[in-house]
Scaffold this motif. Structure first.
Motif, mmCIF file in Angstrom:
data_model
loop_
_atom_site.group_PDB
_atom_site.id
_atom_site.type_symbol
_atom_site.label_atom_id
_atom_site.label_comp_id
_atom_site.label_asym_id
_atom_site.label_seq_id
_atom_site.Cartn_x
_atom_site.Cartn_y
_atom_site.Cartn_z
ATOM 1 N N ALA A 269 -6.807 -2.252 -3.345
ATOM 2 C CA ALA A 269 -6.994 -1.275 -4.726
ATOM 3 C C ALA A 269 -4.935 -1.062 -5.232
ATOM 4 N N ALA A 270 -4.533 -1.723 -4.497
ATOM 5 C CA ALA A 270 -3.006 -2.061 -4.745
ATOM 6 C C ALA A 270 -2.467 -2.884 -5.158
ATOM 7 N N SER A 271 -3.644 -3.981 -4.708
ATOM 8 C CA SER A 271 -2.985 -5.415 -5.291
ATOM 9 C C SER A 271 -2.829 -5.498 -6.286
ATOM 10 N N PRO A 272 -3.950 -5.078 -7.688
ATOM 11 C CA PRO A 272 -4.229 -5.325 -8.803
ATOM 12 C C PRO A 272 -2.849 -4.642 -10.193
ATOM 13 N N TYR A 273 -1.918 -3.570 -9.179
ATOM 14 C CA TYR A 273 -0.767 -2.969 -9.395
ATOM 15 C C TYR A 273 0.011 -3.613 -9.966
ATOM 16 N N PHE A 274 0.536 -4.601 -8.824
ATOM 17 C CA PHE A 274 1.644 -5.619 -8.191
ATOM 18 C C PHE A 274 1.134 -6.682 -9.217
ATOM 19 N N GLU A 275 -0.014 -6.692 -9.454
ATOM 20 C CA GLU A 275 -0.576 -7.995 -10.460
ATOM 21 C C GLU A 275 0.162 -7.955 -11.235
ATOM 22 N N ARG A 276 -0.559 -6.798 -11.770
ATOM 23 C CA ARG A 276 0.081 -5.667 -13.601
ATOM 24 C C ARG A 276 1.214 -6.103 -14.088
ATOM 25 N N GLY B 293 9.298 -8.712 -13.304
ATOM 26 C CA GLY B 293 9.359 -8.883 -11.903
ATOM 27 C C GLY B 293 10.571 -9.111 -11.361
ATOM 28 N N ASP B 294 11.503 -9.050 -12.659
ATOM 29 C CA ASP B 294 12.802 -8.680 -10.915
ATOM 30 C C ASP B 294 13.468 -6.838 -11.338
ATOM 31 N N GLU B 295 12.377 -6.196 -11.924
ATOM 32 C CA GLU B 295 12.852 -4.819 -11.009
ATOM 33 C C GLU B 295 12.343 -4.308 -9.717
ATOM 34 N N ASP B 296 13.048 -3.619 -9.334
ATOM 35 C CA ASP B 296 12.867 -3.587 -7.808
ATOM 36 C C ASP B 296 11.027 -3.130 -7.928
ATOM 37 N N ILE B 297 10.360 -3.072 -6.422
ATOM 38 C CA ILE B 297 8.395 -2.481 -7.028
ATOM 39 C C ILE B 297 8.338 -1.107 -6.845
ATOM 40 N N ALA B 298 10.302 -0.399 -6.458
ATOM 41 C CA ALA B 298 9.337 1.053 -6.961
ATOM 42 C C ALA B 298 8.881 1.419 -8.382
ATOM 43 N N ALA B 299 9.190 0.959 -9.629
ATOM 44 C CA ALA B 299 9.098 0.811 -10.705
ATOM 45 C C ALA B 299 7.355 0.866 -10.927
ATOM 46 N N ILE C 163 0.843 -1.404 -0.059
ATOM 47 C CA ILE C 163 -0.271 -0.285 -0.045
ATOM 48 C C ILE C 163 0.686 1.336 0.125
ATOM 49 N N HIS C 164 1.409 1.384 0.698
ATOM 50 C CA HIS C 164 2.644 2.444 0.760
ATOM 51 C C HIS C 164 3.233 2.571 -0.091
ATOM 52 N N THR C 165 4.246 1.631 -0.757
ATOM 53 C CA THR C 165 5.035 1.619 -1.879
ATOM 54 C C THR C 165 4.150 3.067 -3.313
#
Length: 294
Positions: A263-270, A277-283, A182-184
């Motif tokens: 709301a947040a989870s779908p962005y990371f799944e996307r 997948g190999d990029e930092d979640i900051a991406a 959520i915070h990211t």
């Protein structure tokens, strides 16, 4: 400083295990470690690499398991030259990996059947946070076992919390990583808004962190977003994936309302589906930017 020549075993000397090993070595511990490959950095730091999990147990009474998956944990315990056959009543096994609670409890039963004792020690924090002693360790298990391991765990970070019985630590870790997602995403929204308002992203990262809007994740991820530095990744999407699933399962089991996580989870799944997948979640900021109006 550690008692002279006190040996700590470490199985799993990868992205998280390396800063753990570094902190232990700097505190004066002798560290014996095992990893199937890529042991050079560990040895260069001053650790001793051995050829099997069983060999670690033969040299160390306290053994930290810092493994990425349930499969890896099971292989270390029960695979070829696995650790289970080398354990005895003199050993304490400290499980630092995050898995399903039921799996962790089953693994603990196998370990205690050998006469060894167990402790759960979940690390909350990115590898850079571990390296700078700013991570937290959530411990679960008997207090007398924690006391045996306390000097070792406090060498990793002074932020050590005992949360109760074995299994409690993983629950707290999932809550922490639930918030991490959520915070990211919130940091990405703020950084995107700042850039579109005409500010230098590096200025946004610095100024927001010093005020009421700052957070641990903003402090870690906003500078990466400002620098567009997503690889090599201190915390890739691939690593976060299991926490999204475990966190969702825990929330569902507890009957929790989850408006922000949902709301947040779908962005990371996307991001995972888009090959990030190999990029930092900051991406994740790239997805926020793509969804913003031109």
């Amino acid at each position: 400083m550690a008692e002279q020549n006190q040996t700590v075993g470490l199985i799993g000397i990868g992205q998280l295990g390396i800063p753990v090993a570094t902190n232990l070595l700097q505190a004066g511990f002798r560290v014996v470690g095992y990893r199937r490959h890529d042991r050079e950095e560990f040895v260069r730091l001053g650790g001793k690499a051995v050829e099997s999990p069983a060999a670690v147990a033969q040299e160390a009474d306290v053994i930290l398991l810092c493994l990425p998956s349930e499969q890896a944990s099971q292989e270390v315990l029960e695979g070829n030259n696995g650790m289970l056959g080398a354990l005895g009543s003199q050993h304490v096994v400290v499980e630092m990996g995050t898995y399903r609670k039921a799996f962790k409890l089953a693994q603990a039963e196998k370990i205690t059947a050998t006469g060894a004792r167990v402790l759960e020690a979940e690390i909350s924090g990115s590898p850079p946070m571990v390296a700078s002693h700013k991570a937290a360790v959530y411990a679960g298990g008997d207090l007398d076992v924690l006391d045996v391991c306390r000097p070792i765990l406090e060498a990793i970070t002074p932020n050590l919390f005992h949360l109760g019985e074995y299994g409690k630590a993983v629950s707290m870790k999932l809550i922490a990583n639930y918030l991490l997602a959520i915070h990211t995403l919130a940091a990405a929204e703020a950084m995107n808004m700042g850039a579109r308002a005409g500010f230098d992203p590096k200025l946004v990262a610095e100024v927001i962190q010093k005020g009421a809007g700052g957070s641990a994740m903003f402090g870690v991820r906003a500078p990466l977003m400002a620098a567009r530095s997503f690889s090599p990744a201190p915390g890739p999407f691939n690593t976060l994936e299991k926490y999204l699933h475990l966190g969702r399962a825990m929330a569902d089991e507890l009957g929790c309302a989850t408006p922000l996580f949902s709301a947040a989870s779908p962005y990371f799944e996307r991001a995972l589906a888009d090959g990030m997948g190999d990029e930092d979640i900051a991406a994740v900021i790239k997805l926020i930017e793509a969804d913003s109006k031109t």
